[in-house]
Design a protein around this motif. Structure first.
Motif, PDB file in Angstrom:
ATOM      1  N   PHE A  20       0.862  -1.190   0.000  1.00 29.63           N
ATOM      2  CA  PHE A  20       0.000   0.000   0.000  1.00 29.63           C
ATOM      3  C   PHE A  20       0.881   1.215   0.000  1.00 29.63           C
ATOM      4  O   PHE A  20       1.971   1.220   0.563  1.00 29.63           O
ATOM      5  CB  PHE A  20      -0.865   0.036   1.267  1.00 29.63           C
ATOM      6  CG  PHE A  20      -1.907  -1.021   1.324  1.00 29.63           C
ATOM      7  CD1 PHE A  20      -3.052  -0.921   0.560  1.00 29.63           C
ATOM      8  CD2 PHE A  20      -1.748  -2.118   2.150  1.00 29.63           C
ATOM      9  CE1 PHE A  20      -4.030  -1.896   0.621  1.00 29.63           C
ATOM     10  CE2 PHE A  20      -2.716  -3.095   2.216  1.00 29.63           C
ATOM     11  CZ  PHE A  20      -3.854  -2.991   1.454  1.00 29.63           C
ATOM     12  N   ARG A  22       0.761   4.649   1.568  1.00 26.01           N
ATOM     13  CA  ARG A  22      -0.027   5.396   2.550  1.00 26.01           C
ATOM     14  C   ARG A  22      -0.127   6.859   2.172  1.00 26.01           C
ATOM     15  O   ARG A  22       0.603   7.338   1.309  1.00 26.01           O
ATOM     16  CB  ARG A  22       0.607   5.264   3.935  1.00 26.01           C
ATOM     17  CG  ARG A  22       0.227   3.993   4.651  1.00 26.01           C
ATOM     18  CD  ARG A  22       0.322   4.164   6.156  1.00 26.01           C
ATOM     19  NE  ARG A  22       1.557   4.801   6.544  1.00 26.01           N
ATOM     20  CZ  ARG A  22       2.468   4.217   7.333  1.00 26.01           C
ATOM     21  NH1 ARG A  22       2.269   3.004   7.777  1.00 26.01           N
ATOM     22  NH2 ARG A  22       3.556   4.851   7.679  1.00 26.01           N
ATOM     23  N   VAL A  28       3.884   0.534   2.345  1.00 24.65           N
ATOM     24  CA  VAL A  28       3.724  -0.461   3.391  1.00 24.65           C
ATOM     25  C   VAL A  28       3.547  -1.816   2.719  1.00 24.65           C
ATOM     26  O   VAL A  28       2.717  -1.954   1.823  1.00 24.65           O
ATOM     27  CB  VAL A  28       2.465  -0.174   4.239  1.00 24.65           C
ATOM     28  CG1 VAL A  28       2.370  -1.146   5.392  1.00 24.65           C
ATOM     29  CG2 VAL A  28       2.459   1.256   4.717  1.00 24.65           C
ATOM     30  N   ALA A  30       2.009  -5.032   3.169  1.00 23.96           N
ATOM     31  CA  ALA A  30       1.062  -5.708   4.053  1.00 23.96           C
ATOM     32  C   ALA A  30       1.173  -7.221   3.914  1.00 23.96           C
ATOM     33  O   ALA A  30       0.934  -7.962   4.861  1.00 23.96           O
ATOM     34  CB  ALA A  30      -0.364  -5.258   3.742  1.00 23.96           C
ATOM     35  N   PRO A  49      -0.415 -10.976  15.148  1.00 21.50           N
ATOM     36  CA  PRO A  49      -0.663  -9.684  15.795  1.00 21.50           C
ATOM     37  C   PRO A  49      -1.345  -8.721  14.829  1.00 21.50           C
ATOM     38  O   PRO A  49      -1.283  -8.912  13.619  1.00 21.50           O
ATOM     39  CB  PRO A  49       0.739  -9.192  16.151  1.00 21.50           C
ATOM     40  CG  PRO A  49       1.651  -9.913  15.219  1.00 21.50           C
ATOM     41  CD  PRO A  49       1.015 -11.237  14.944  1.00 21.50           C
ATOM     42  N   SER A  50      -1.978  -7.701  15.342  1.00 15.33           N
ATOM     43  CA  SER A  50      -2.711  -6.817  14.444  1.00 15.33           C
ATOM     44  C   SER A  50      -1.720  -6.036  13.586  1.00 15.33           C
ATOM     45  O   SER A  50      -0.605  -5.723  14.002  1.00 15.33           O
ATOM     46  CB  SER A  50      -3.646  -5.897  15.224  1.00 15.33           C
ATOM     47  OG  SER A  50      -2.934  -4.897  15.834  1.00 15.33           O
ATOM     48  N   GLY A  51      -2.122  -5.806  12.351  1.00 11.96           N
ATOM     49  CA  GLY A  51      -1.245  -5.135  11.405  1.00 11.96           C
ATOM     50  C   GLY A  51      -0.333  -6.076  10.650  1.00 11.96           C
ATOM     51  O   GLY A  51       0.494  -5.631   9.857  1.00 11.96           O
ATOM     52  N   CYS A  52      -0.475  -7.402  10.854  1.00 14.27           N
ATOM     53  CA  CYS A  52       0.441  -8.328  10.188  1.00 14.27           C
ATOM     54  C   CYS A  52      -0.049  -8.724   8.798  1.00 14.27           C
ATOM     55  O   CYS A  52       0.624  -9.460   8.091  1.00 14.27           O
ATOM     56  CB  CYS A  52       0.660  -9.574  11.038  1.00 14.27           C
ATOM     57  SG  CYS A  52      -0.771 -10.660  11.099  1.00 14.27           S
ATOM     58  N   GLY A  53      -1.222  -8.245   8.394  1.00 12.10           N
ATOM     59  CA  GLY A  53      -1.669  -8.508   7.028  1.00 12.10           C
ATOM     60  C   GLY A  53      -2.809  -9.508   6.901  1.00 12.10           C
ATOM     61  O   GLY A  53      -3.127  -9.927   5.789  1.00 12.10           O
ATOM     62  N   LYS A  54      -3.432  -9.860   7.995  1.00  8.17           N
ATOM     63  CA  LYS A  54      -4.503 -10.862   7.947  1.00  8.17           C
ATOM     64  C   LYS A  54      -5.687 -10.387   7.109  1.00  8.17           C
ATOM     65  O   LYS A  54      -6.165 -11.087   6.215  1.00  8.17           O
ATOM     66  CB  LYS A  54      -4.985 -11.203   9.373  1.00  8.17           C
ATOM     67  CG  LYS A  54      -3.878 -11.631  10.315  1.00  8.17           C
ATOM     68  CD  LYS A  54      -4.408 -12.012  11.690  1.00  8.17           C
ATOM     69  CE  LYS A  54      -5.071 -10.888  12.459  1.00  8.17           C
ATOM     70  NZ  LYS A  54      -4.157  -9.812  12.889  1.00  8.17           N
ATOM     71  N   SER A  55      -6.149  -9.175   7.404  1.00 10.16           N
ATOM     72  CA  SER A  55      -7.301  -8.655   6.656  1.00 10.16           C
ATOM     73  C   SER A  55      -6.962  -8.480   5.186  1.00 10.16           C
ATOM     74  O   SER A  55      -7.795  -8.746   4.313  1.00 10.16           O
ATOM     75  CB  SER A  55      -7.751  -7.315   7.230  1.00 10.16           C
ATOM     76  OG  SER A  55      -8.230  -7.491   8.530  1.00 10.16           O
ATOM     77  N   THR A  56      -5.762  -8.056   4.920  1.00  8.84           N
ATOM     78  CA  THR A  56      -5.348  -7.881   3.526  1.00  8.84           C
ATOM     79  C   THR A  56      -5.434  -9.205   2.781  1.00  8.84           C
ATOM     80  O   THR A  56      -5.970  -9.273   1.667  1.00  8.84           O
ATOM     81  CB  THR A  56      -3.917  -7.323   3.479  1.00  8.84           C
ATOM     82  OG1 THR A  56      -3.884  -6.111   4.216  1.00  8.84           O
ATOM     83  CG2 THR A  56      -3.474  -7.070   2.056  1.00  8.84           C
TER      84      THR A  56
HETATM   85  N1  LIG Z   1      -5.960   0.658   2.545  1.00 10.67           N
HETATM   86  C1  LIG Z   1      -4.756   0.702   3.139  1.00 10.67           C
HETATM   87  N2  LIG Z   1      -3.929   1.754   2.921  1.00 10.67           N
HETATM   88  C2  LIG Z   1      -2.723   1.805   3.494  1.00 10.67           C
HETATM   89  N3  LIG Z   1      -2.224   0.867   4.314  1.00 10.67           N
HETATM   90  C3  LIG Z   1      -2.985  -0.204   4.576  1.00 10.67           C
HETATM   91  C4  LIG Z   1      -4.297  -0.338   4.017  1.00 10.67           C
HETATM   92  N4  LIG Z   1      -4.829  -1.496   4.452  1.00 10.67           N
HETATM   93  C5  LIG Z   1      -3.899  -2.053   5.248  1.00 10.67           C
HETATM   94  N5  LIG Z   1      -2.800  -1.281   5.336  1.00 10.67           N
HETATM   95  C6  LIG Z   1      -1.588  -1.586   6.101  1.00 10.67           C
HETATM   96  O1  LIG Z   1      -1.218  -2.915   5.843  1.00 10.67           O
HETATM   97  C7  LIG Z   1      -0.805  -3.566   7.016  1.00 10.67           C
HETATM   98  C8  LIG Z   1      -1.662  -4.797   7.257  1.00 10.67           C
HETATM   99  O2  LIG Z   1      -2.980  -4.421   7.536  1.00 10.67           O
HETATM  100  P1  LIG Z   1      -4.130  -5.478   7.818  1.00 10.67           P
HETATM  101  O3  LIG Z   1      -4.127  -6.482   6.736  1.00 10.67           O
HETATM  102  O4  LIG Z   1      -5.379  -4.728   8.026  1.00 10.67           O
HETATM  103  O5  LIG Z   1      -3.634  -6.138   9.175  1.00 10.67           O
HETATM  104  P2  LIG Z   1      -4.433  -7.066  10.201  1.00 10.67           P
HETATM  105  O6  LIG Z   1      -5.753  -7.388   9.632  1.00 10.67           O
HETATM  106  O7  LIG Z   1      -3.573  -8.257  10.384  1.00 10.67           O
HETATM  107  O8  LIG Z   1      -4.542  -6.299  11.467  1.00 10.67           O
HETATM  108  C9  LIG Z   1      -0.907  -2.539   8.125  1.00 10.67           C
HETATM  109  O9  LIG Z   1       0.369  -2.003   8.335  1.00 10.67           O
HETATM  110  C10 LIG Z   1      -1.821  -1.492   7.579  1.00 10.67           C
HETATM  111  O10 LIG Z   1      -1.484  -0.227   8.067  1.00 10.67           O
END
Ligand SMILES: Nc1ncnc2c1ncn2[C@@H]1O[C@H](COP(=O)(O)OP(=O)(O)O)[C@@H](O)[C@H]1O
Ligand SMILES: [Mg+2]
Lengths: 278, 290
Positions: A20, A22, A28, A30, A49-56
């Motif tokens: 991404f 930012r 970043v 992800a 841990p949160s921010g490790c890329g799970k949602s991505t």
């Molecule tokens: N739309 C976005 N724009 C910029 N950075 C993003 C975006 N979505 C996620 N990130 C970054 O990607 C990394 C992983 O995010 P995410 O997948 O949401 O983590 P998790 O779900 O594990 O908490 C984080 O550092 C987050 O800041």
């Protein structure tokens, strides 16, 4: 660390990356060169841990965003957009507030032209399964947070997806409700019979939740998959079952990955970890 | 009967306020007795409004229905006055609502086109944003020359005035639709058109309420503006005609008629939108009881 793909896989990711840019112009990463395969009918938990890329990762599988590089296939087809065969339960509330509960559950079926009687029957069935028959005609605003999660679960099940992607679905739910929701989810998942089971990818940062639910736990850290645990304990998993030596060992490993423990005693040191990946 | 009493009690304060306003007007009319032209008081009291003024509106009756017009030599009558009010009102209201409907529809569609795809955005956004900045009232004469002084010209003018407001309202409201609902609909298998119909439209409606109320007001202003400049009928025509003779009392009555219609349309819209907004968390909210 994660096992490479083979023929039975429903989801296959090869060297998958996503970066991404930012708002402050920093890049970043992800998801960083991830390769794995997930078997049909498997219940996989994604822990980290949160921010490790799970949602991505989940959004990539859902087709809500595209990878920066690498390949991702579901059922042998490259993922380019969302589709009803991949259902998603989001971390935030996603239930449409302008539709009554039962109309929410029917929504996907209606979009795809399923007849009124048939979709109503299906919606009623799944609402009954998640224990919400009594609020079928209510507005979402009249429901509690845990009830809304159940509506979301009923909605994706009613929609008939083969692959279910659940992003910390019960993260904001109290302990008792959460345990009940686990039972509901597992019942819906198991009753299909082992041959027709849906594939589930369940994101959580709750180690116990993962141990109760998963056939397999993928551990993520800084955009990489750093460990891959097979959880073979029999189901249903009781409190006693969670205290079996293998489960305790798994728990130690997971806690160590989350940086909460240094492994001691008979627990094996984590073999993965950043930088040691082959 | 019981219901009526309950309604009366609930609205007692509002009714008293209305009466107080009418009373102040009456007091003003006795204190400030200046006249615009001899026999035409600047502040006409209610005794004039409800007798001479009302009766005089029969001047604008053009005959028909067996009620002869003043122009044909008939004396002024309350029946002719009533018919003339109805006749001119219908003209104005039809112009208003046809214009509102067309303007609202076109404005909303263009507003949604901005978010539909990059291409529709490029095509629609800039031209409409520019159109939006044109001063509405300055456009009246141009619309008359372009579209004529008859029905089409007035509809086009009201439609334009209302359309640009709808456009801005929709563009803004669509931006505020939470991404989560759109993502959810997409993963459930909704097509883009279905998403607009079943997610975007209901999601923007609460925010559009304000826009719609605003456009009702602008719509009235636009239709009157169009009628001032070249119409042979309608409430705006009655006002302009009265102005030529400094008939302040007649203008005042027409203004009261506006208030009446506007209140009715607001009330109807309120009822309708309340039904459509049952789902919102704010439905039935009270900040404090008492
Ligand atoms: N739309 C976005 N724009 C910029 N950075 C993003 C975006 N979505 C996620 N990130 C970054 O990607 C990394 C992983 O995010 P995410 O997948 O949401 O983590 P998790 O779900 O594990 O908490 C984080 O550092 C987050 O800041
Ligand atoms: Mg997340």
């Amino acid at each position: 660390m994660a096992r490479a793909a083979d023929g039975r896989d429903v989801i296959v990711a090869s060297n998958l990356s996503r970066t991404f840019r930012r708002a402050d112009r920093q890049m970043v990463t992800a998801l960083d060169d991830v390769t794995f395969g997930i078997d049909r009918g498997q219940f996989v938990c994604l822990v980290g841990p949160s921010g490790c890329g799970k949602s991505t990762l989940l959004k990539l599988i859902a087709g809500l965003m595209l990878p920066s590089s690498g390949a991702l296939e579901v059922e042998g087809e490259s993922v380019t957009q969302p589709g009803p065969e991949r259902g998603m339960v989001f971390q935030q509330d996603s239930v449409f507030p302008w539709l009554r509960v039962i109309d929410n559950v029917e929504y996907g079926l209606k979009c795809r032209g399923v007849g009124r009687a048939e979709r109503r029957k299906s919606a009623e069935f799944y609402l009954e399964r998640v224990g919400l028959s009594h609020v079928a005609r209510a507005w979402p605003r009249e429901l509690s947070g845990g009830m809304l999660k159940r509506v979301a679960v009923a909605t994706v099940f009613a929609n008939g997806a083969n692959v279910l992607l659940l992003d910390e679905p019960f993260g904001a739910v109290d302990y008792v409700t959460k345990r009940n929701l686990h039972d509901v989810l597992l019942a819906l998942w198991t009753e299909a019979g082992s041959t027709e089971r849906r594939t589930v990818v369940f994101v959580t940062h709750d180690v116990d939740e993962a141990l109760i639910l998963a056939d397999r736990i993928l551990v993520m850290h800084s955009g990489r998959i750093v460990d891959d645990l097979a959880v073979t304990a029999p189901r249903p998993r009781t409190t006693d079952g969670l205290m079996e030596p293998t489960m305790v060992r798994h728990k130690h490993v997971l806690l160590a990955h989350l940086g909460l423990e240094n492994l001691q005693g008979d627990a094996k040191a984590p073999t993965g970890g950043e930088g040691t990946e082959p | 009967m019981k219901w009526l009493i309950a309604q009366f009690r609930r609205r007692l304060v509002s009714i008293l306020m209305l009466l107080a306003m009418a009373g102040i007007w009456q007091i003003l009319s006795t204190i400030y007795t200046a006249e615009a032209v001899p026999g035409e008081p600047m502040v006409p009291g209610w005794q004039i409004v409800f007798s001479r003024t009302l009766l005089s509106l029969s001047d604008y009756w053009q005959g028909g229905l067996g009620v002869p017009s003043v122009a044909e030599g008939a004396p002024q009558s309350y029946l002719a006055a009533l018919l003339s009010i109805l006749d001119h009102s219908v003209d104005t209201i039809v112009r208003l609502y046809v214009g509102l409907l067309i303007g609202g529809l076109v404005g909303s569609l263009l507003g949604m086109a901005v978010s539909w795809s990059p291409w529709t955005r490029r095509i629609v956004d800039l031209p409409v944003q520019l159109l939006r900045t044109l001063p509405l009232l300055a456009m009246v004469p141009m619309f008359q020359l372009w579209f004529g002084i008859d029905f089409v010209g007035k509809i086009a003018f009201v439609g334009y005035g209302v359309g640009v407001i709808f456009f801005a309202g929709v563009v803004n409201a669509v931006k505020n639709v939470p991404q989560i609902y759109i993502d959810n609909a997409r993963t459930l298998g909704a097509s883009r058109l279905q998403i607009y119909r079943t997610v975007v439209m209901p999601a923007i409606f609460p925010e559009m309420r304000g826009t719609i109320l605003l456009s009702l007001g602008i719509g009235w202003a636009a239709v009157l503006g169009a009628e001032y400049l070249g119409a042979q009928s309608g409430l705006g025509y009655v006002i302009i005609y009265s102005e030529q003779f400094a008939y302040l009392d007649r203008m005042f009555v027409v203004a009261l008629i506006f208030v009446f219609y506007a209140s009715i349309s607001y009330a109807i819209f309120d009822r309708l939108s309340r039904r459509l907004l049952q789902w919102t968390p704010q439905a039935g909210r009270v900040v404090a009881h008492g």
